[in-house]
Design a protein around this motif. Structure first.
Motif, mmCIF file in Angstrom:
data_model
loop_
_atom_site.group_PDB
_atom_site.id
_atom_site.type_symbol
_atom_site.label_atom_id
_atom_site.label_comp_id
_atom_site.label_asym_id
_atom_site.label_seq_id
_atom_site.Cartn_x
_atom_site.Cartn_y
_atom_site.Cartn_z
ATOM 1 N N ALA A 164 0.829 -1.212 0.000
ATOM 2 C CA ALA A 164 0.000 0.000 0.000
ATOM 3 C C ALA A 164 0.863 1.262 0.000
ATOM 4 O O ALA A 164 0.540 2.252 0.660
ATOM 5 C CB ALA A 164 -0.947 0.008 1.203
ATOM 6 N N GLY A 165 1.982 1.206 -0.740
ATOM 7 C CA GLY A 165 2.859 2.359 -0.839
ATOM 8 C C GLY A 165 3.758 2.574 0.356
ATOM 9 O O GLY A 165 4.489 3.570 0.408
ATOM 10 N N SER A 174 0.455 -1.731 7.646
ATOM 11 C CA SER A 174 -0.573 -1.565 6.611
ATOM 12 C C SER A 174 -1.179 -2.903 6.215
ATOM 13 O O SER A 174 -2.388 -2.999 5.963
ATOM 14 C CB SER A 174 0.027 -0.887 5.374
ATOM 15 O OG SER A 174 0.395 0.444 5.657
ATOM 16 N N PHE A 175 -0.352 -3.936 6.184
ATOM 17 C CA PHE A 175 -0.838 -5.272 5.816
ATOM 18 C C PHE A 175 -1.795 -5.805 6.879
ATOM 19 O O PHE A 175 -2.838 -6.381 6.560
ATOM 20 C CB PHE A 175 0.353 -6.210 5.649
ATOM 21 C CG PHE A 175 0.011 -7.505 4.970
ATOM 22 C CD1 PHE A 175 -0.356 -7.538 3.638
ATOM 23 C CD2 PHE A 175 0.076 -8.704 5.664
ATOM 24 C CE1 PHE A 175 -0.661 -8.736 3.001
ATOM 25 C CE2 PHE A 175 -0.232 -9.907 5.043
ATOM 26 C CZ PHE A 175 -0.595 -9.920 3.705
ATOM 27 N N VAL A 176 -1.467 -5.587 8.153
ATOM 28 C CA VAL A 176 -2.344 -6.036 9.236
ATOM 29 C C VAL A 176 -3.655 -5.250 9.221
ATOM 30 O O VAL A 176 -4.740 -5.821 9.413
ATOM 31 C CB VAL A 176 -1.637 -5.902 10.599
ATOM 32 C CG1 VAL A 176 -2.600 -6.187 11.740
ATOM 33 C CG2 VAL A 176 -0.449 -6.861 10.671
ATOM 34 N N LEU A 177 -3.590 -3.941 8.971
ATOM 35 C CA LEU A 177 -4.811 -3.141 8.865
ATOM 36 C C LEU A 177 -5.683 -3.626 7.716
ATOM 37 O O LEU A 177 -6.915 -3.626 7.817
ATOM 38 C CB LEU A 177 -4.461 -1.662 8.686
ATOM 39 C CG LEU A 177 -3.884 -0.947 9.914
ATOM 40 C CD1 LEU A 177 -3.412 0.457 9.542
ATOM 41 C CD2 LEU A 177 -4.912 -0.866 11.039
ATOM 42 N N PHE A 201 -14.719 -2.408 13.366
ATOM 43 C CA PHE A 201 -13.572 -1.985 14.180
ATOM 44 C C PHE A 201 -13.602 -0.462 14.314
ATOM 45 O O PHE A 201 -13.583 0.257 13.311
ATOM 46 C CB PHE A 201 -12.265 -2.463 13.552
ATOM 47 C CG PHE A 201 -12.184 -3.958 13.415
ATOM 48 C CD1 PHE A 201 -11.978 -4.763 14.522
ATOM 49 C CD2 PHE A 201 -12.354 -4.564 12.179
ATOM 50 C CE1 PHE A 201 -11.929 -6.141 14.401
ATOM 51 C CE2 PHE A 201 -12.299 -5.947 12.048
ATOM 52 C CZ PHE A 201 -12.089 -6.732 13.165
ATOM 53 N N GLU A 202 -13.656 0.010 15.546
ATOM 54 C CA GLU A 202 -13.850 1.431 15.805
ATOM 55 C C GLU A 202 -12.720 1.994 16.664
ATOM 56 O O GLU A 202 -11.981 1.258 17.302
ATOM 57 C CB GLU A 202 -15.190 1.650 16.519
ATOM 58 C CG GLU A 202 -16.398 1.159 15.724
ATOM 59 C CD GLU A 202 -17.713 1.324 16.463
ATOM 60 O OE1 GLU A 202 -18.758 1.374 15.794
ATOM 61 O OE2 GLU A 202 -17.685 1.410 17.719
ATOM 62 N N GLN A 203 -12.608 3.326 16.647
ATOM 63 C CA GLN A 203 -11.636 4.069 17.470
ATOM 64 C C GLN A 203 -10.223 3.513 17.285
ATOM 65 O O GLN A 203 -9.464 3.354 18.247
ATOM 66 C CB GLN A 203 -12.059 4.014 18.949
ATOM 67 C CG GLN A 203 -13.420 4.598 19.207
ATOM 68 C CD GLN A 203 -13.893 4.419 20.639
ATOM 69 O OE1 GLN A 203 -13.232 3.752 21.450
ATOM 70 N NE2 GLN A 203 -15.022 4.992 20.978
ATOM 71 N N LEU A 204 -9.858 3.241 16.055
ATOM 72 C CA LEU A 204 -8.566 2.617 15.776
ATOM 73 C C LEU A 204 -7.415 3.604 15.934
ATOM 74 O O LEU A 204 -7.492 4.754 15.500
ATOM 75 C CB LEU A 204 -8.567 2.059 14.350
ATOM 76 C CG LEU A 204 -9.451 0.825 14.110
ATOM 77 C CD1 LEU A 204 -9.441 0.456 12.627
ATOM 78 C CD2 LEU A 204 -8.989 -0.345 14.957
ATOM 79 N N LYS A 205 -6.355 3.100 16.534
ATOM 80 C CA LYS A 205 -5.111 3.860 16.668
ATOM 81 C C LYS A 205 -3.927 2.949 16.372
ATOM 82 O O LYS A 205 -3.990 1.743 16.640
ATOM 83 C CB LYS A 205 -4.958 4.424 18.089
ATOM 84 C CG LYS A 205 -6.030 5.438 18.496
ATOM 85 C CD LYS A 205 -5.795 5.933 19.916
ATOM 86 C CE LYS A 205 -6.891 6.896 20.370
ATOM 87 N NZ LYS A 205 -6.836 8.168 19.613
ATOM 88 N N VAL A 206 -2.890 3.517 15.828
ATOM 89 C CA VAL A 206 -1.623 2.797 15.647
ATOM 90 C C VAL A 206 -0.587 3.486 16.520
ATOM 91 O O VAL A 206 -0.211 4.640 16.258
ATOM 92 C CB VAL A 206 -1.165 2.785 14.172
ATOM 93 C CG1 VAL A 206 0.208 2.130 14.063
ATOM 94 C CG2 VAL A 206 -2.167 2.049 13.304
ATOM 95 N N THR A 207 -0.179 2.827 17.573
ATOM 96 C CA THR A 207 0.769 3.361 18.554
ATOM 97 C C THR A 207 0.328 4.766 18.982
ATOM 98 O O THR A 207 1.119 5.717 18.967
ATOM 99 C CB THR A 207 2.203 3.366 17.989
ATOM 100 O OG1 THR A 207 2.456 2.146 17.302
ATOM 101 C CG2 THR A 207 3.217 3.510 19.110
ATOM 102 N N GLY A 208 -0.938 4.890 19.317
ATOM 103 C CA GLY A 208 -1.468 6.135 19.871
ATOM 104 C C GLY A 208 -1.988 7.134 18.865
ATOM 105 O O GLY A 208 -2.605 8.131 19.249
ATOM 106 N N LYS A 209 -1.768 6.909 17.565
ATOM 107 C CA LYS A 209 -2.203 7.864 16.546
ATOM 108 C C LYS A 209 -3.443 7.330 15.830
ATOM 109 O O LYS A 209 -3.496 6.166 15.432
ATOM 110 C CB LYS A 209 -1.082 8.114 15.533
ATOM 111 C CG LYS A 209 0.150 8.788 16.141
ATOM 112 C CD LYS A 209 1.206 9.067 15.090
ATOM 113 C CE LYS A 209 2.419 9.750 15.696
ATOM 114 N NZ LYS A 209 3.469 10.023 14.661
ATOM 115 N N ASP A 210 -4.439 8.197 15.644
ATOM 116 C CA ASP A 210 -5.685 7.797 14.993
ATOM 117 C C ASP A 210 -5.429 7.269 13.595
ATOM 118 O O ASP A 210 -4.575 7.789 12.861
ATOM 119 C CB ASP A 210 -6.644 8.972 14.910
ATOM 120 C CG ASP A 210 -7.165 9.425 16.282
ATOM 121 O OD1 ASP A 210 -7.116 8.615 17.212
ATOM 122 O OD2 ASP A 210 -7.597 10.589 16.395
#
Length: 214
Positions: A164-165, A174-177, A201-210
């Motif tokens: 995904a770039g 990105s692959f897991v998302l 899946f709601e209120q998703l964050k990656v290491t604290g970032k939306d």
């Protein structure tokens, strides 16, 4: 080999429809429930095993990439395979990919959690008669559970194939998302083709970032 960082995807899992992930049916009683959902042995509250979500994500990603060979998960163990790199190559004890990158925690109940009984049967195609009735237990719609997925990034992941770039550790995330997005499109647990298992899946964050699933 050195671990560089640890990414964590957090959020909530909302049941859009009733959801069933099978529990133990060792004790069956006449007139009782045929298929129960998994529950904590002490609190008796339902939860979603991390293995169930992990397995569904892997299956969906393998389908998207055309890596389904028979009934076995992908075990090609090639450096260009993100499935094997992240989830581990199936039945390959010796490989050059290092440890599996993904850690999927059990999803604990946040809200709701009541269960309902859904009656199912088989229709006789000749007579239209309902046969073999049974009752399955589902967690009711609108219940919510925790979502916690860890992704370990190692030094040699800088050579991971882009996705995904994105490159390196960002490609792994990105692959897991993408796996979560595919599960959201199809469903989780049993009875998906019969109306159960729709999740969001709601209120998703990656290491604290939306973040979002796009």
């Amino acid at each position: 080999m050195q671990k560089i960082t640890y990414h964590e995807i957090t959020g909530t899992i909302r049941c859009v429809s009733g959801l069933r992930i099978g529990g133990s049916d060792d004790l069956l009683q006449i007139g009782g429930t045929d298929l129960t959902c998994v529950k904590h042995p002490v609190t008796l509250k339902p939860y979603l095993p991390g293995s169930s979500l992990k397995g569904k994500m892997r299956s969906e990603l393998e389908q998207k990439l055309g890596k389904l060979i028979g009934n076995e998960p992908c075990g090609c163990a090639t450096t260009g395979c993100l499935v094997c790199r992240i989830f581990g190559p199936h039945k390959k004890a010796k490989h050059e990919l290092g440890p599996s990158r993904i850690i999927v925690r059990d999803a604990q109940l946040l809200e709701g959690g009541a269960t309902e009984l859904k009656s199912e049967n088989v229709i006789d195609r000749k007579t239209g008669t309902a046969l073999h009735p049974r009752k399955i237990e589902r967690v009711v719609a609108d219940s919510t559970f925790t979502l916690r997925i860890g992704i370990q990034e190692w030094d040699f992941d800088k050579d991971a194939p882009p996705y995904a770039g994105k490159k390196g550790g960002e490609a792994l995330v990105s692959f897991v998302l993408e796996g979560l997005k595919l599960v959201q499109q199809t469903g989780l647990g049993s009875g998906v083709s019969k109306g159960s298992g729709e999740v969001r899946f709601e209120q998703l964050k990656v290491t604290g970032k939306d973040t979002t699933l796009g």
